[in-house]
Design a protein around this motif. Structure first.
Motif, short mmCIF file in Angstrom:
data_model
loop_
_atom_site.label_atom_id
_atom_site.label_comp_id
_atom_site.label_asym_id
_atom_site.label_seq_id
_atom_site.Cartn_x
_atom_site.Cartn_y
_atom_site.Cartn_z
N LEU A 169 81.38 -46.26 -42.44
CA LEU A 169 81.39 -44.87 -42.48
C LEU A 169 82.47 -44.31 -43.28
O LEU A 169 83.58 -45.15 -43.40
N ALA A 170 82.52 -42.98 -43.59
CA ALA A 170 83.53 -42.53 -44.31
C ALA A 170 83.69 -41.07 -43.87
O ALA A 170 82.41 -40.45 -43.54
N GLU A 171 85.08 -40.52 -43.64
CA GLU A 171 85.11 -39.19 -43.34
C GLU A 171 85.97 -38.41 -44.23
O GLU A 171 87.22 -38.93 -44.49
N LEU A 172 85.48 -37.09 -44.90
CA LEU A 172 86.34 -36.60 -45.87
C LEU A 172 86.11 -35.21 -45.84
O LEU A 172 85.16 -34.65 -45.16
N TYR A 173 87.11 -34.49 -46.73
CA TYR A 173 86.74 -33.03 -46.97
C TYR A 173 87.34 -32.61 -48.30
O TYR A 173 87.95 -33.56 -48.82
N PHE A 174 86.72 -31.46 -48.61
CA PHE A 174 87.21 -30.89 -49.97
C PHE A 174 88.07 -29.47 -49.91
O PHE A 174 87.49 -28.94 -49.11
N GLU A 175 89.27 -29.34 -50.68
CA GLU A 175 89.94 -28.20 -50.67
C GLU A 175 89.24 -27.28 -51.29
O GLU A 175 89.25 -25.79 -51.02
N ASN A 176 88.42 -27.45 -52.43
CA ASN A 176 88.03 -26.39 -53.47
C ASN A 176 86.36 -26.32 -53.42
O ASN A 176 85.93 -27.40 -53.28
N PRO A 177 85.79 -25.22 -53.61
CA PRO A 177 84.37 -25.40 -53.52
C PRO A 177 83.60 -25.82 -55.04
O PRO A 177 84.53 -26.00 -55.97
#
Length: 216
Positions: A169-177
């Motif tokens: 698995l991987a967990e991530l996020y993005f700062e910009n839309p």
């Protein structure tokens, strides 16, 4: 008029020349000579690179693109399995040695070969994920490839912030839309399969006084 080339030729034109500098002196213009120099250069070699040999599994296909930046180029594909094509890009589903010969508009020729090996195995890359999230909101991607792969390679956009990344698995996020592509390459022995999906990241609205850097 009379002509004298630095090659010793005395004709109006010369041909079948190698790269180099060619000068002609022309007499007959009253009391002066006309001198002209022509430079012939070799074009850059036509390099065709199909990449490394590949493996395909049962039911899989693979594609090769030999296109060059020449609208008038011609292409000729052949294989020891009887395959032929005159297209710059091909998609194949059989093992064999594939060779492409490319001829550009100058008449220069380049070629390359690649070996495709079929593996008696079946693998289908796939992962579960959330297709729509908010900025700064982390989400998890879970591998569900069948059968279970030997190894996995995750390919994320440079703008992604990775929280956790391992085999399953991987967990991530993005700062910009924006809309971002996420790719996973699953491998089972020499067999590989690629799965790509898009995730839509929306701008998260924050309440007055709420710290946007610490989302719930």
């Amino acid at each position: 008029f009379t002509y004298l080339w630095n090659t010793g030729a005395t004709t109006r034109s010369i041909s079948a020349l190698c790269a180099g500098s060619y000068t002609v002196t022309i007499k007959g213009f009253r009391d002066r000579d006309l001198v002209r120099t022509y430079e012939i250069i070799n074009p850059d070699p036509l390099a065709i690179d199909l990449g490394e040999d590949r493996f395909i599994c049962l039911g899989q296909t693979t594609s090769f693109d030999a296109a060059i930046n020449d609208a008038n180029a011609t292409y000729s594909w052949s294989s020891d399995n009887g395959f032929t094509s005159n297209q710059p890009e091909i998609t194949i589903d059989r093992q064999g040695t594939y060779t492409v010969t490319v001829t550009d508009s100058k008449g220069c020729i380049g070629s390359d070969s690649i070996v495709v090996t079929e593996v008696a195995a079946d693998i289908k890359a796939e992962f579960l994920y959330t297709s729509q999230v908010f900025t700064q909101e982390s989400f998890v991607i879970v591998d569900v490839t069948h059968p279970a792969p030997d190894r996995i390679e995750w390919i994320f956009p440079e703008s992604a912030t990775i929280v956790v990344q391992d085999q399953d698995l991987a967990e991530l996020y993005f700062e910009n839309p924006g809309t971002y592509e996420i790719t996973m390459v699953s491998s089972l022995g020499n067999c590989k399969d690629t799965y790509t999906q898009k995730v839509l990241v929306l701008q998260k609205e924050t309440l007055e006084g709420q710290d946007a850097q610490n989302p719930e």
